[in-house]
Enzyme design. Sequence first.
Site, PDB file in Angstrom:
ATOM      1  N   THR A  64      -8.562  -2.125   4.006  1.00  0.00           N
ATOM      2  CA  THR A  64      -8.622  -2.543   2.599  1.00  0.00           C
ATOM      3  C   THR A  64      -7.387  -3.365   2.217  1.00  0.00           C
ATOM      4  O   THR A  64      -7.448  -4.185   1.309  1.00  0.00           O
ATOM      5  CB  THR A  64      -8.741  -1.337   1.637  1.00  0.00           C
TER       6      THR A  64
ATOM      7  N   MET B 250     -10.531   4.057   6.347  1.00  0.00           N
ATOM      8  CA  MET B 250      -9.449   3.206   6.840  1.00  0.00           C
ATOM      9  C   MET B 250      -9.874   2.398   8.044  1.00  0.00           C
ATOM     10  O   MET B 250      -9.394   1.304   8.274  1.00  0.00           O
ATOM     11  CB  MET B 250      -8.214   4.054   7.176  1.00  0.00           C
ATOM     12  N   GLY B 251     -10.811   2.938   8.807  1.00  0.00           N
ATOM     13  CA  GLY B 251     -11.312   2.212   9.974  1.00  0.00           C
ATOM     14  C   GLY B 251     -12.364   1.191   9.604  1.00  0.00           C
ATOM     15  O   GLY B 251     -12.781   0.389  10.420  1.00  0.00           O
TER      16      GLY B 251
ATOM     17  N   GLY C 124      -5.116   2.915  -3.123  1.00  0.00           N
ATOM     18  CA  GLY C 124      -6.390   3.587  -3.327  1.00  0.00           C
ATOM     19  C   GLY C 124      -6.188   5.073  -3.589  1.00  0.00           C
ATOM     20  O   GLY C 124      -7.139   5.833  -3.676  1.00  0.00           O
TER      21      GLY C 124
ATOM     22  N   ASP D 113       0.882  -1.156   0.000  1.00  0.00           N
ATOM     23  CA  ASP D 113       0.000   0.000   0.000  1.00  0.00           C
ATOM     24  C   ASP D 113       0.932   1.222   0.000  1.00  0.00           C
ATOM     25  O   ASP D 113       2.120   1.101   0.330  1.00  0.00           O
ATOM     26  CB  ASP D 113      -0.866  -0.030   1.268  1.00  0.00           C
ATOM     27  N   VAL D 114       0.421   2.393  -0.363  1.00  0.00           N
ATOM     28  CA  VAL D 114       1.290   3.574  -0.426  1.00  0.00           C
ATOM     29  C   VAL D 114       1.020   4.559   0.708  1.00  0.00           C
ATOM     30  O   VAL D 114       1.899   4.820   1.531  1.00  0.00           O
ATOM     31  CB  VAL D 114       1.182   4.274  -1.806  1.00  0.00           C
ATOM     32  N   ASP D 115      -0.198   5.093   0.793  1.00  0.00           N
ATOM     33  CA  ASP D 115      -0.501   6.093   1.819  1.00  0.00           C
ATOM     34  C   ASP D 115      -0.382   5.509   3.221  1.00  0.00           C
ATOM     35  O   ASP D 115      -0.974   4.472   3.524  1.00  0.00           O
ATOM     36  CB  ASP D 115      -1.924   6.643   1.623  1.00  0.00           C
TER      37      ASP D 115
END
Length: 223
Positions: free
Chosen positions: A182, A52-53, A110, A20-22
């Site tokens: 995710t 995210m939660g 995302g 994932d990036v962020d």
Amino acid sequence: MATKEAAINVWKNADAVCFDVDSTVCCDEGLDELAKYCGVADKVKEWTNKAMGGSVSFRESFRSRLEIVKPSTQTMKSFVESHPVQLSPSVKELVNKLHESGCNVYLVSGGMVEIIEPVAKLLNVPLSNVFANRLKYYFNGEYAGFDEDCPTSESGGKPRVIKELKQKFGYKKVVMIGDGVTDMEASPPADAFVGYGGNVVRPKVEENSAWFVTDFKEMMDEL
């Protein structure tokens, strides 16, 4: 639930690793930073945390955040130019080590392609190995929505990407690394998931990850 030992074993023998990036590869959330740049940070942050939660669908949150920011082509260009990539500690060394071992590295995000591509270049990840969201613009450069065909624009998109990679390249051991729900949902089809909390710890992810790290050095030590 898989054990930590099982996750480490997959990691040691991985033929593909998806990051994932962020808040994982990067210290920040690209869309939150873009919102800050556009002066609408608080409204957008609320939606990021909901997504995210795991309390709202990713697509609902993504659409709502973009409707608040409404980034034009010029806004995106000036934001990327004025906002250097903030890599998480040791991630570049970790990716280098994976590349040296012949492991294929992917960025599955995302976030938005415009913000993710500079990250890929810094890490020497081919742009063909980047899966992220494409924004759409009107002829005058104003924001016109996002490409809903991009798998990462919806919940369940990351597992779809990994499933397709396994089918296309025949990978036997794929690891997904990320901070959010995710990301965790991508295993299976990923053979192991590693929760990352070096920038932000999401309780649902920490509680449900067989292997949870806050420092990428821990992962390097296991290679």
